[in-house]
Design a protein around this motif. Structure first.
Motif, short mmCIF file in Angstrom:
data_model
loop_
_atom_site.label_atom_id
_atom_site.label_comp_id
_atom_site.label_asym_id
_atom_site.label_seq_id
_atom_site.Cartn_x
_atom_site.Cartn_y
_atom_site.Cartn_z
N THR A 12 9.09 10.08 3.42
CA THR A 12 10.53 9.95 3.21
C THR A 12 10.92 10.05 1.74
O THR A 12 12.08 10.29 1.42
N ALA A 13 9.93 9.86 0.86
CA ALA A 13 10.21 9.91 -0.58
C ALA A 13 9.94 11.28 -1.19
O ALA A 13 10.29 11.52 -2.35
N ILE A 14 9.30 12.18 -0.43
CA ILE A 14 8.88 13.46 -1.00
C ILE A 14 10.06 14.27 -1.53
O ILE A 14 9.97 14.90 -2.59
N ASP A 15 11.17 14.27 -0.80
CA ASP A 15 12.33 15.05 -1.25
C ASP A 15 12.79 14.64 -2.64
O ASP A 15 13.40 15.45 -3.35
N GLY A 16 12.47 13.41 -3.03
CA GLY A 16 12.91 12.93 -4.35
C GLY A 16 12.14 13.52 -5.50
O GLY A 16 12.61 13.49 -6.64
N PHE A 17 10.95 14.05 -5.25
CA PHE A 17 10.19 14.61 -6.38
C PHE A 17 9.57 15.97 -6.11
O PHE A 17 8.83 16.49 -6.94
N ILE A 18 9.86 16.61 -4.96
CA ILE A 18 9.32 17.94 -4.68
C ILE A 18 9.88 18.98 -5.66
O ILE A 18 9.25 20.01 -5.92
N GLY A 19 11.06 18.69 -6.23
CA GLY A 19 11.66 19.64 -7.17
C GLY A 19 10.81 19.89 -8.40
O GLY A 19 11.01 20.89 -9.10
N ALA A 20 9.84 19.00 -8.66
CA ALA A 20 8.96 19.21 -9.81
C ALA A 20 8.16 20.50 -9.69
O ALA A 20 7.69 21.04 -10.69
N ALA A 21 8.02 21.04 -8.46
CA ALA A 21 7.28 22.29 -8.27
C ALA A 21 7.94 23.44 -9.00
O ALA A 21 7.28 24.43 -9.34
N GLU A 22 9.24 23.33 -9.27
CA GLU A 22 9.93 24.39 -9.99
C GLU A 22 9.41 24.55 -11.41
O GLU A 22 9.57 25.61 -12.03
N SER A 23 8.79 23.53 -11.95
CA SER A 23 8.31 23.59 -13.34
C SER A 23 6.91 24.19 -13.45
O SER A 23 6.35 24.25 -14.54
N ILE A 24 6.33 24.64 -12.34
CA ILE A 24 5.01 25.29 -12.40
C ILE A 24 5.08 26.52 -13.29
O ILE A 24 5.94 27.38 -13.11
N ASP A 25 4.20 26.59 -14.25
CA ASP A 25 4.11 27.74 -15.15
C ASP A 25 3.29 28.82 -14.45
O ASP A 25 2.09 28.68 -14.25
N VAL B 32 0.84 -1.20 0.00
CA VAL B 32 0.00 0.00 0.00
C VAL B 32 0.88 1.24 0.00
O VAL B 32 0.61 2.22 -0.71
N ARG B 33 1.94 1.22 0.79
CA ARG B 33 2.86 2.37 0.83
C ARG B 33 3.51 2.60 -0.52
O ARG B 33 3.64 3.74 -0.98
N ALA B 34 3.92 1.54 -1.18
CA ALA B 34 4.53 1.69 -2.51
C ALA B 34 3.53 2.28 -3.50
O ALA B 34 3.89 3.14 -4.32
N SER B 35 2.27 1.84 -3.43
CA SER B 35 1.26 2.37 -4.34
C SER B 35 0.97 3.84 -4.04
O SER B 35 0.80 4.66 -4.95
N ALA B 36 0.91 4.20 -2.75
CA ALA B 36 0.66 5.59 -2.37
C ALA B 36 1.81 6.48 -2.81
O ALA B 36 1.60 7.61 -3.29
N THR B 37 3.02 6.00 -2.67
CA THR B 37 4.19 6.77 -3.12
C THR B 37 4.15 6.96 -4.62
O THR B 37 4.43 8.05 -5.14
N SER B 38 3.81 5.90 -5.34
CA SER B 38 3.72 5.98 -6.80
C SER B 38 2.62 6.96 -7.22
O SER B 38 2.79 7.73 -8.16
N TRP B 39 1.50 6.93 -6.50
CA TRP B 39 0.39 7.85 -6.82
C TRP B 39 0.83 9.29 -6.64
O TRP B 39 0.58 10.13 -7.51
N LEU B 40 1.49 9.59 -5.53
CA LEU B 40 1.92 10.96 -5.28
C LEU B 40 2.99 11.39 -6.27
O LEU B 40 2.99 12.53 -6.75
N ARG B 41 3.91 10.48 -6.61
CA ARG B 41 4.93 10.81 -7.60
C ARG B 41 4.28 11.15 -8.95
O ARG B 41 4.69 12.07 -9.64
N GLY B 42 3.23 10.41 -9.29
CA GLY B 42 2.52 10.69 -10.54
C GLY B 42 1.89 12.07 -10.54
O GLY B 42 1.85 12.74 -11.57
#
Length: 628
Positions: free
Chosen positions: A407-420, A170-180
């Motif tokens: 614990t995985a958020i730091d790996g994809f929070i940088g995507a916020a920089e691409s907000i137009d 469930v954790r892996a699926s939730a992480t994948s959902w948030l990464r998406g």
């Protein structure tokens, strides 16, 4: 021919004891040997269904074909002969489970289900077991569950469709959902192109709309039985604010209940006075009615701090809701989202809507903070939610799941920089003054000559003074009022004095100055020296105008009024609305037809870009003249 039953957990062949039926190599090997040694009619390879005979007084153990579940039925738990059926089945979201049924008899006592899941991670909760009428039905969480040496063991008094979820999965699926969701930030084209009724009819009536380019927004302009309408879809992977002018009326959106509640809570103030704002999540649609009595219609759709907060809450709460729905069904997720609507922790987000973010780095940090606040708030709401005694058992495991996601958020929070951060503008163009709208043709502009005094220069009885007594005004440089069609109507003093339409009394040293012809208000002044004769204006222009929607507009006489990037200036201030009558180098009023018109639009900073001016009809134009 006699069928010889063998117990798979204790079957021994060539000195090898098969202690785990679930290993396909062992099962297939035993199956092949049994087909040779035992003359069993119809023997074949592995299938997705198993059928085992049951009878009173006989302890029966059956296994699914894939080894995923073992069913243990004591002889005392059935009342007659029958058959145990174990069939593999899959949920609509692709998860594997088992349909367990009894045919020809009923389960009258307890049975045991054993699901091999392997070793758990340190701290991982016992896997959740759910059952439902079928793979498509809402699941119920089983409560009599324990973990035993790599197996999850369930005691039950009924059979149905059963499913086991490890919380690590469930954790892996939730992480994948948030990464998406973060991946979606960098893309446009979310949602779908809306459709509007009456798209041809509204344009035949003289309406049109223009917009910026790109896939950040989908929109359409149409007409229903009541009015023209505009629909827009936020095609970005994150929330936006939708600021709209008074010419549009919010008619609804497809925001979900809880996110709609949060959008209302976080709604920011409009940038331009008189406008209104709605927050719109990713992929959501919003609809406006085009109000016929307005002359300024436009929408600006852009991200801003309030919409970033909405997105962070959407992501954070959505992570919890996804995990809850996976194990507890949509009903459990709905209960959680209902609890979110009343969560007191949401108030802390409203304090952040006015944050000033400078650059991508500050935006990323802001979003990271907001997301973690959203996860904290969702945890509080989940703990306070009334999920009932059964679903309450999943609260602690779900929190464990989300702690791992953090614990995985730091790996994809940088995507916020691409907000137009650029806006997207839609402008609704109304019919011109010569176009018939809704069966009502343009009417001639009515010319009204205002006189506030009698022959002696004294105020008329229906008029009232705004200042209680006469004050002295400097009129060293008098000149005819620009609106005067008669003599002895003068302009004196400074802009602040508002002495632009003043009738000279017979003593030549007293003035009555009209301020508002609708309220019939005036100011009164006295002069140090008597005035000489004052001629009429060479080319009089209205001091006041009334638009066909009833708006009252007052002529500009100096002062700071703001500006626009297209260099248009304000000619008349319009009361109670956010637009002005605009002018360039020519006259402010187009008098080339019997129905006079003006251009109206917003004003602000000199470099601020506003929608193009719209044309408004002038219903009445007010000049001044001498008393009879």
């Amino acid at each position: 021919m006699e069928l010889i039953e063998m117990h798979p957990l204790s079957a021994t062949f060539a000195g090898y004891t098969a202690v785990r039926w679930g290993r396909r190599g062992i099962r297939n090997t035993l199956g092949a040997v049994l087909c040779l040694v035992l003359v069993i009619s119809g023997c074949s390879g592995q299938s997705g269904s198993e059928e085992i005979e049951v009878s009173p007084g006989k302890h029966t153990v059956g296994h699914s074909a894939d080894g995923g579940v073992t069913v243990d039925i004591p002889g005392s738990s059935v009342t007659s002969e029958g058959a145990l059926h174990i069939d593999s089945a899959t949920t609509p979201d692709g998860r594997h489970g088992w349909s367990i049924e009894l045919g020809g008899t009923e389960l009258t006592g307890a049975a045991t289900l054993r699901f091999p899941v392997g070793d758990l991670e340190p701290g991982e909760p016992v896997p959740v077991v759910t059952y439902a009428a079928n793979p498509e039905a809402e699941p119920t969480v089983a409560t009599d569950v324990r973990y035993d040496s790599g197996d999850v063991v369930v005691t039950t008094d009924h059979f149905s469709f059963w499913l086991v979820d490890r919380w690590n999965d469930v954790r892996a699926s939730a992480t994948s959902w948030l990464r998406g969701r973060f991946d979606d930030i960098a893309s446009f084209g979310y949602g779908a192109q809306p459709t509007c009724p009456g798209e041809r009819e509204v344009r035949d009536a003289g309406f049109d709309a223009t917009s910026d380019q790109g896939k950040r927004v989908y929109w359409c302009l149409g007409q229903d039985a009541q009015s023209p309408l505009l629909k827009a879809v936020n095609a970005r992977g994150y929330g936006v604010s939708v600021e709209y002018t008074p010419g549009l009326e919010f008619a609804g959106s497809d925001r979900k209940d809880w996110i709609g509640h949060v959008a209302d809570l976080l709604r920011p103030a409009p940038i331009n006075r008189g406008n209104h704002v709605e927050l719109l999540p990713s992929g959501s649609e919003i609809e406006f009615d085009v109000i016929e009595n307005s002359t300024s219609d436009g929408v600006m759709i852009r991200p801003e701090p309030a919409s970033y907060l909405l997105t962070a809450l959407d992501f954070g709460v959505g992570t919890y809701a996804m995990a809850i729905e996976r194990v507890g069904g949509s009903g459990a997720a709905d209960k959680f989202l209902t609890a979110m609507e009343g969560a007191s922790c949401l108030s802390s987000f409203s304090k952040m809507t006015s944050s000033d973010l400078d650059g991508a780095g500050e935006l990323t940090q802001f979003f990271n903070t907001a997301l973690n606040m959203a996860l904290d708030c969702a945890e509080i709401a989940l703990e306070e939610a009334d999920l009932g005694p059964v679903l309450a058992t999943i609260i602690a495991p779900v929190i464990w799941v989300v702690d791992g996601v953090r614990t995985a958020i730091d790996g994809f929070i940088g995507a916020a920089e691409s907000i137009d951060r650029n806006g997207y503008q839609i402008i609704v163009h109304r019919p011109t003054a010569d176009t018939e709208v809704a069966g009502s043709p343009a009417a001639d502009t009515e010319i009204i000559e205002v006189v506030a005094v009698d022959d002696a220069g004294e105020p008329l009885p229906d008029w009232r003074a705004r200042n209680p007594r006469r004050t002295t005004i400097d009129c060293s440089y008098p000149f005819p009022s620009v609106s005067s069609r008669g003599t002895d109507v003068v302009t004196c003093g400074s802009t602040a004095d508002a002495a632009h339409t003043c009738w000279v009394h017979t003593d030549r040293q007293s003035l009555t100055c009209a301020i508002d012809p609708w309220k019939q208000e005036y100011s009164q002044y006295q002069l140090d020296e008597p005035l000489g004769p004052v001629p009429a204006a060479e080319k009089a222009e209205p001091e006041w105008i009334e638009l066909d929607d009833g708006t009252h507009c007052f002529r500009r006489h100096g002062g700071a009024w703001g500006a626009r990037a297209d260099d248009l200036a304000g000619a008349y201030y319009c009361e109670g609305v956010d637009y002005f009558v605009l002018v360039d180098e020519g006259p402010a009023i187009d008098t080339s037809t019997r129905q006079w018109t003006v251009r109206v639009g917003e004003m602000g900073a000199p470099d601020e870009v506003f929608p193009a001016p719209t044309v408004a009809r002038v219903a009445r134009a007010y000049f001044t003249t001498s008393p009879d």
